[in-house]
Design an enzyme around this catalytic site. Sequence first.
Site, PDB file in Angstrom:
ATOM      1  N   HIS A 126      31.265  30.078  37.143  1.00  0.00           N
ATOM      2  CA  HIS A 126      30.088  30.660  36.489  1.00  0.00           C
ATOM      3  C   HIS A 126      29.599  29.818  35.315  1.00  0.00           C
ATOM      4  CE1 HIS A 126      31.485  34.754  38.267  1.00  0.00           C
ATOM      5  NE2 HIS A 126      30.866  33.999  39.157  1.00  0.00           N
ATOM      6  N   ALA A 246      48.096  39.526  31.468  1.00  0.00           N
ATOM      7  CA  ALA A 246      48.156  38.078  31.697  1.00  0.00           C
ATOM      8  C   ALA A 246      49.093  37.389  30.704  1.00  0.00           C
ATOM      9  CB  ALA A 246      46.743  37.494  31.591  1.00  0.00           C
TER      10      ALA A 246
HETATM   11  C1  BV8 Z   1      24.742  34.738  43.556  1.00  0.00           C
HETATM   12  C2  BV8 Z   1      28.524  34.262  33.658  1.00  0.00           C
HETATM   13  C3  BV8 Z   1      23.030  34.233  45.153  1.00  0.00           C
HETATM   14  C4  BV8 Z   1      27.589  34.876  32.671  1.00  0.00           C
HETATM   15  C5  BV8 Z   1      28.837  35.972  35.409  1.00  0.00           C
HETATM   16  C6  BV8 Z   1      27.128  39.252  47.685  1.00  0.00           C
HETATM   17  C7  BV8 Z   1      27.071  37.870  47.767  1.00  0.00           C
HETATM   18  C8  BV8 Z   1      26.452  37.136  46.751  1.00  0.00           C
HETATM   19  C9  BV8 Z   1      25.907  37.795  45.635  1.00  0.00           C
HETATM   20  C10 BV8 Z   1      25.970  39.163  45.567  1.00  0.00           C
HETATM   21  C11 BV8 Z   1      26.577  39.886  46.586  1.00  0.00           C
HETATM   22  N1  BV8 Z   1      26.497  41.192  46.229  1.00  0.00           N
HETATM   23  C12 BV8 Z   1      25.876  41.321  45.051  1.00  0.00           C
HETATM   24  C13 BV8 Z   1      25.522  40.110  44.626  1.00  0.00           C
HETATM   25  C14 BV8 Z   1      24.807  39.856  43.390  1.00  0.00           C
HETATM   26  C15 BV8 Z   1      25.739  39.590  42.226  1.00  0.00           C
HETATM   27  C16 BV8 Z   1      26.922  40.519  42.130  1.00  0.00           C
HETATM   28  O1  BV8 Z   1      28.019  40.180  42.552  1.00  0.00           O
HETATM   29  N2  BV8 Z   1      26.708  41.681  41.578  1.00  0.00           N
HETATM   30  C17 BV8 Z   1      27.791  42.612  41.381  1.00  0.00           C
HETATM   31  C18 BV8 Z   1      27.621  43.284  40.033  1.00  0.00           C
HETATM   32  C19 BV8 Z   1      27.790  43.577  42.538  1.00  0.00           C
HETATM   33  N3  BV8 Z   1      26.184  38.229  42.274  1.00  0.00           N
HETATM   34  C20 BV8 Z   1      25.393  37.272  41.765  1.00  0.00           C
HETATM   35  O2  BV8 Z   1      24.280  37.502  41.329  1.00  0.00           O
HETATM   36  C21 BV8 Z   1      25.917  35.862  41.766  1.00  0.00           C
HETATM   37  N4  BV8 Z   1      24.877  35.006  42.250  1.00  0.00           N
HETATM   38  O3  BV8 Z   1      25.533  35.046  44.384  1.00  0.00           O
HETATM   39  O4  BV8 Z   1      23.522  34.090  43.853  1.00  0.00           O
HETATM   40  C22 BV8 Z   1      22.515  35.649  45.289  1.00  0.00           C
HETATM   41  C23 BV8 Z   1      21.753  36.207  44.260  1.00  0.00           C
HETATM   42  C24 BV8 Z   1      21.270  37.523  44.414  1.00  0.00           C
HETATM   43  C25 BV8 Z   1      21.559  38.260  45.574  1.00  0.00           C
HETATM   44  C26 BV8 Z   1      22.345  37.679  46.571  1.00  0.00           C
HETATM   45  C27 BV8 Z   1      22.807  36.368  46.438  1.00  0.00           C
HETATM   46  C28 BV8 Z   1      26.218  35.386  40.349  1.00  0.00           C
HETATM   47  C29 BV8 Z   1      27.379  36.134  39.770  1.00  0.00           C
HETATM   48  C30 BV8 Z   1      27.808  35.465  38.436  1.00  0.00           C
HETATM   49  C31 BV8 Z   1      27.231  36.216  37.259  1.00  0.00           C
HETATM   50  N5  BV8 Z   1      27.726  35.634  36.014  1.00  0.00           N
HETATM   51  N6  BV8 Z   1      29.303  35.323  34.318  1.00  0.00           N
HETATM   52  C32 BV8 Z   1      28.310  35.455  31.491  1.00  0.00           C
HETATM   53  O5  BV8 Z   1      29.533  35.316  31.378  1.00  0.00           O
HETATM   54  O6  BV8 Z   1      27.620  36.047  30.635  1.00  0.00           O
HETATM   55  S1  BV8 Z   1      29.731  37.219  36.062  1.00  0.00           S
HETATM   56  C33 BV8 Z   1      30.655  37.878  34.809  1.00  0.00           C
HETATM   57  O7  BV8 Z   1      30.929  39.192  35.176  1.00  0.00           O
HETATM   58  C34 BV8 Z   1      31.985  37.237  34.645  1.00  0.00           C
HETATM   59  O8  BV8 Z   1      31.947  35.845  34.784  1.00  0.00           O
HETATM   60  C35 BV8 Z   1      32.810  37.891  35.706  1.00  0.00           C
HETATM   61  O9  BV8 Z   1      32.715  37.198  36.898  1.00  0.00           O
HETATM   62  C36 BV8 Z   1      32.106  39.214  35.861  1.00  0.00           C
HETATM   63  C37 BV8 Z   1      32.976  40.280  35.274  1.00  0.00           C
HETATM   64  O10 BV8 Z   1      34.030  40.366  36.148  1.00  0.00           O
HETATM   65  P1  BV8 Z   1      35.549  40.109  35.664  1.00  0.00           P
HETATM   66  O11 BV8 Z   1      35.758  38.698  35.288  1.00  0.00           O
HETATM   67  O12 BV8 Z   1      36.384  40.657  36.732  1.00  0.00           O
HETATM   68  O13 BV8 Z   1      35.672  40.928  34.367  1.00  0.00           O
HETATM   69  P2  BV8 Z   1      35.663  42.459  34.305  1.00  0.00           P
HETATM   70  O14 BV8 Z   1      35.386  42.813  32.914  1.00  0.00           O
HETATM   71  O15 BV8 Z   1      34.805  42.987  35.391  1.00  0.00           O
HETATM   72  O16 BV8 Z   1      37.156  42.894  34.681  1.00  0.00           O
HETATM   73  C38 BV8 Z   1      38.200  42.505  33.853  1.00  0.00           C
HETATM   74  C39 BV8 Z   1      39.460  42.831  34.631  1.00  0.00           C
HETATM   75  O17 BV8 Z   1      40.570  42.376  33.851  1.00  0.00           O
HETATM   76  C40 BV8 Z   1      39.653  44.313  34.857  1.00  0.00           C
HETATM   77  O18 BV8 Z   1      40.063  44.542  36.190  1.00  0.00           O
HETATM   78  C41 BV8 Z   1      40.775  44.684  33.883  1.00  0.00           C
HETATM   79  O19 BV8 Z   1      41.620  45.703  34.378  1.00  0.00           O
HETATM   80  C42 BV8 Z   1      41.533  43.396  33.787  1.00  0.00           C
HETATM   81  N7  BV8 Z   1      42.241  43.187  32.516  1.00  0.00           N
HETATM   82  C43 BV8 Z   1      41.906  43.673  31.303  1.00  0.00           C
HETATM   83  N8  BV8 Z   1      42.806  43.237  30.384  1.00  0.00           N
HETATM   84  C44 BV8 Z   1      43.697  42.449  31.052  1.00  0.00           C
HETATM   85  C45 BV8 Z   1      43.341  42.419  32.405  1.00  0.00           C
HETATM   86  N9  BV8 Z   1      44.039  41.728  33.323  1.00  0.00           N
HETATM   87  C46 BV8 Z   1      45.127  41.056  32.899  1.00  0.00           C
HETATM   88  N10 BV8 Z   1      45.527  41.033  31.605  1.00  0.00           N
HETATM   89  C47 BV8 Z   1      44.846  41.715  30.668  1.00  0.00           C
HETATM   90  N11 BV8 Z   1      45.243  41.710  29.384  1.00  0.00           N
END
Ligand code: BV8
Length: 263
Positions: A126, A246
Amino acid sequence: MSKSVDNHECCEHAATLLADADRVTVLTGAGMSQESGVPTFREAQTGLWARYDPSDLATPEAFVRHPARVFGWYLWRFRLTRAVEPHAGHYALASMAERFSDFTLVTQNVDGLHRRAGSRDPVELHGSLESFRCADRGHPFDVGALEGLGGSEPGDVTPPACPQCGSPARPAVVWFGEVLPAEALERAWAAVQGCDVLLVVGTSSVVYPAAALPEIALRRGVPVIEINPERTPLTAHAALWWPGSAATALPMLDGSLSALGSR
Ligand code: BV8
């Protein structure tokens, strides 16, 4: 709901799964940086942005509609990530890389903490919050020019103009709705297509296409180890769910692999 964790039992199981592996791939998410003090996307947004969902800020549309709010959020995150340090889990992954003939670290995080802990050439799916570019032409934007922007308190900050073309500066990250860098995606795909074990740490496994990577490993019948205090959509399919953090689990695992004498 996280369950109580027997770290030693999970560590032994994980080390057994990894002991005979030659090629290991790791996928990390925001939970990897949480213990360094970087808030995850799913934790309530702190302070000023509490009322916004990150996915409503991390989009090109949001930047067009509210440039100062989006830029101010990234400037705050940029300064926060520069002020924190990698934790023992980041260093453990860098150490683990030396124990396998082929080790690829793929991260969804943009904070640069893996590189700062010594991981060589992590795949940053990303992009990176350590660099900025202009919105229209992608001209690199000198982060030195961010000094002094905005007040001491986080808030809206009008994005500075690109000195070359005048378009607004933005972070060099991939927003929702933007395609991932082709080279990073290819490296990540190849890594999960070829690995013997996939280790998934600190991701909610809901953001695509990153969340598709473990699905590829599962289809290949490759053991997936998930380290996460909470269950995710991946948990039911993982060979091992280690409901730990982690910063605790990864150093334990590296220690076990070292004791097993795996290279
Ligand atoms: C794209 C940078 C083409 C910016 C980020 C299917 C295929 C392709 C795309 C899609 C699809 N379905 C939907 C989509 C669209 C979308 C998407 O996935 N939406 C989601 C919400 C459904 N994807 C996109 O738009 C991607 N682009 O594919 O382009 C396209 C476009 C449109 C439509 C179709 C195709 C781009 C996605 C990238 C976005 N940018 N980051 C920034 O940082 O500001 S994503 C951002 O959010 C992060 O990078 C990360 O990836 C995401 C958050 O997720 P996590 O990293 O998992 O973090 P989160 O907070 O969710 O969870 C934390 C976890 O850690 C928890 O489980 C927790 O329990 C755990 N945890 C907490 N503490 C600890 C721990 N684990 C261990 N130790 C600890 N101490």
